[in-house]
Structure formats: structure tokens, C-alpha cells
Scaffold this active site. Structure first.
Site, short mmCIF file in Angstrom:
data_model
loop_
_atom_site.label_atom_id
_atom_site.label_comp_id
_atom_site.label_asym_id
_atom_site.label_seq_id
_atom_site.Cartn_x
_atom_site.Cartn_y
_atom_site.Cartn_z
CG HIS A 89 -1.96 -1.02 1.23
ND1 HIS A 89 -3.15 -0.85 1.92
CD2 HIS A 89 -2.05 -2.23 0.62
CE1 HIS A 89 -3.91 -1.91 1.75
NE2 HIS A 89 -3.26 -2.77 0.96
CD GLU A 91 -2.08 4.27 2.99
OE1 GLU A 91 -3.27 4.49 3.26
OE2 GLU A 91 -1.73 3.43 2.14
CB CYS A 120 -6.72 -0.32 5.21
SG CYS A 120 -4.99 -0.84 5.06
CB CYS A 123 -2.19 1.96 5.89
SG CYS A 123 -1.82 0.97 4.42
#
Length: 187
Positions: A89, A91, A120, A123
Site C-alpha cells: 500500500h 502508506e 486501512c 496502514c
């Protein structure tokens, strides 16, 4: 700076764009804007431009980590599909890269994580674990958002509680996502 309203406060999905509404007129329009919001919008514009460069098969999300002095430490896009990595991801990739730049510690204290989509649970947990000072995000994520929408990982942490501001340049961030999903869904 913290907005722990679960997405329903002043910066939440149901909020007006420029302040409250009264009798059809916008209250607070034309007033000077808070300096930290202006800074966060400038930083989010960078994240939006970055998100536009996400590999075509990945959901367009851009994340940028800024140091305590305001300098950009690292930036990344989603690469989960491109890399075949469930943890890729934006992040997580940006936090990893920022920690390498800082070098003397993995702690990103007083740093800001700016991301186009509400993090999420993975993250948000990574941001808490990295000890970032603040998380700023654009679009709310009503299905998996973990900074107020579905759960509030930073707000419920007993380890570290970064400040959170959501909904920054929400329209621009949502537009990126809408274009992506219209393309992949053939609509």
C-alpha cells in the site's frame, strides 16, 4: 488538529465544503483559513499528483511523508497489484522509505503522513507503529477506513496517538478513485 469524530464531524463525509450552512447560505465563507489546513491542502495536492502516477492496475493512492521541518522525506503509490505484494500500500511503502531516509531510527516522530485515501487498518497501524505525529487524508473509505470511518486505529491506540485530519481535498481525491473504478468496471 485531531478529528476523531468517526467521519461525522466538521471534516467528515456529511460536512459542508466551506463551513456550516444556515438558511441556504454558507457560514464562514471568505474568512481566513487556518494555516495548518492551507499547509495540509498544499501537501495533499502533491499526494494527488503522485496518485495519478499509480500503476494502471492498482487503485490510485498517493502517500507522502513530510519531516518535522516540512521537507518531503518519501513518497509512494499503491503497488499491490504491480508488485504482487499484499502489503504494498502507498502508506506502508512511503513509511518504509521515510525511515530509511531518517536513518538513525525507524521512529518518524513529528512527521506527517499525507495520503489521498483514508488508511486501512494495516496502514493506520503502521503509522501508529512508526510514531508519526499526524495523519492527513483526503477521501473517506466507508468500507475499510481505519481513521474514523469503520474503526479508529489511531484514536484507540494505547501505544501512540497521532493527530488525524480527514477530508482534505476530498473532491479531488474521490475523483481519482471514481475515474479508476469507472475504467476497471467498464462504465
Amino acid at each position: 488538529m485531531p478529528d476523531r469524530s468517526g467521519g461525522r464531524g466538521a471534516d467528515g463525509p456529511a460536512a459542508g465544503r466551506e463551513g456550516g450552512r444556515e438558511g441556504g447560505r454558507v457560514i464562514g465563507a471568505g474568512l481566513p483559513r487556518e494555516a495548518s489546513l492551507v499547509r495540509d491542502e498544499e501537501r495533499m495536492r502533491r499526494a494527488v499528483r503522485l496518485a495519478a502516477s499509480t500503476p494502471p492496475e492498482d487503485v490510485p493512492v498517493g502517500a507522502v511523508v513530510y519531516g518535522p521541518d516540512g521537507r518531503e522525506l518519501a513518497a509512494a503509490t499503491n503497488r499491490r497489484e504491480a508488485d504482487g505484494d499484499p502489503t504494498a500500500h502507498a502508506e506502508v511503502l512511503a513509511l518504509r522509505a521515510a525511515a530509511r531516509v531518517v536513518g538513525d531510527s525507524w521512529r518518524l516522530e513529528d512527521c506527517a503522513l499525507v495520503v489521498t485515501l483514508e488508511p486501512c487498518a494495516m496502514c493506520a497501524g503502521a503509522a501508529v507503529g512508526a510514531r508519526v505525529g499526524s495523519v492527513v487524508f483526503g477521501a473517506w473509505e466507508p468500507r475499510t477506513g481505519a481513521c474514523g470511518s469503520v474503526m479508529d486505529v489511531p484514536g484507540e491506540s494505547v501505544l501512540h496517538r497521532p493527530g488525524v485530519r480527514g477530508g482534505v481535498l476530498r473532491d479531488e481525491c474521490e475523483a481519482l478513485l471514481a475515474r479508476f473504478f469507472a475504467r476497471v468496471r467498464g462504465g
